[in-house]
Motif scaffolding. Structure first.
Motif, mmCIF file in Angstrom:
data_model
loop_
_atom_site.group_PDB
_atom_site.id
_atom_site.type_symbol
_atom_site.label_atom_id
_atom_site.label_comp_id
_atom_site.label_asym_id
_atom_site.label_seq_id
_atom_site.Cartn_x
_atom_site.Cartn_y
_atom_site.Cartn_z
ATOM 1 N N ASP A 88 0.833 -1.206 0.000
ATOM 2 C CA ASP A 88 0.000 0.000 0.000
ATOM 3 C C ASP A 88 0.866 1.253 0.000
ATOM 4 N N SER A 92 -4.979 12.572 0.086
ATOM 5 C CA SER A 92 -5.828 12.364 1.259
ATOM 6 C C SER A 92 -7.210 12.986 1.052
ATOM 7 N N ALA A 137 -9.188 10.844 -1.392
ATOM 8 C CA ALA A 137 -9.676 9.629 -0.735
ATOM 9 C C ALA A 137 -10.870 9.938 0.160
ATOM 10 N N ASP A 138 -10.787 11.028 0.905
ATOM 11 C CA ASP A 138 -11.901 11.412 1.782
ATOM 12 C C ASP A 138 -13.165 11.701 0.990
ATOM 13 N N ARG A 149 -14.060 10.592 -1.862
ATOM 14 C CA ARG A 149 -14.593 9.383 -2.487
ATOM 15 C C ARG A 149 -14.863 8.279 -1.461
ATOM 16 N N ARG A 150 -14.620 8.611 -0.202
ATOM 17 C CA ARG A 150 -14.840 7.665 0.907
ATOM 18 C C ARG A 150 -14.147 6.328 0.664
ATOM 19 N N THR A 151 -12.870 6.441 0.337
ATOM 20 C CA THR A 151 -12.056 5.260 0.103
ATOM 21 C C THR A 151 -10.706 5.455 0.775
ATOM 22 N N GLY A 152 -9.879 4.442 0.749
ATOM 23 C CA GLY A 152 -8.574 4.531 1.387
ATOM 24 C C GLY A 152 -7.515 5.142 0.478
ATOM 25 N N ASP A 201 -6.348 2.725 -2.247
ATOM 26 C CA ASP A 201 -7.325 2.564 -3.332
ATOM 27 C C ASP A 201 -7.296 3.751 -4.296
ATOM 28 N N ILE A 202 -7.303 4.955 -3.761
ATOM 29 C CA ILE A 202 -7.290 6.134 -4.622
ATOM 30 C C ILE A 202 -5.949 6.227 -5.354
ATOM 31 N N SER A 203 -4.889 5.798 -4.702
ATOM 32 C CA SER A 203 -3.567 5.809 -5.331
ATOM 33 C C SER A 203 -3.529 4.850 -6.515
ATOM 34 N N GLN A 230 -6.062 3.856 -8.298
ATOM 35 C CA GLN A 230 -6.889 4.440 -9.359
ATOM 36 C C GLN A 230 -6.111 5.506 -10.131
#
Length: 58
Positions: A5, A32, A35-36, A38-41, A44-46, A48
């Motif tokens: 991660d 950060s 991610a917030d 999109r309500r993801t970690g 995960d956003i990284s 994408q």
């Protein structure tokens, strides 16, 4: 955060630093925020962001 991660987050941060001329702290903060929203970690956003960047730079 796992080692894998962290690699994803570092890679995405580096992309943002290059593409948007951000420093390390600014790029991490932007990740950060993304991610917030999109309500993801972060990992995960990284992932994408990395995948989208790969598709656009082929």
């Amino acid at each position: 955060m796992s080692r894998e991660d962290q690699k994803l987050v570092d890679g995405a941060r580096d992309i943002l630093m290059r593409q948007r001329a951000l420093n390390e702290e600014e790029a991490y903060s932007l990740l950060s925020e993304m991610a917030d929203k999109r309500r993801t970690g972060l990992a995960d956003i990284s992932l994408q962001l990395i995948n989208i960047t790969k598709r656009l730079t082929v």
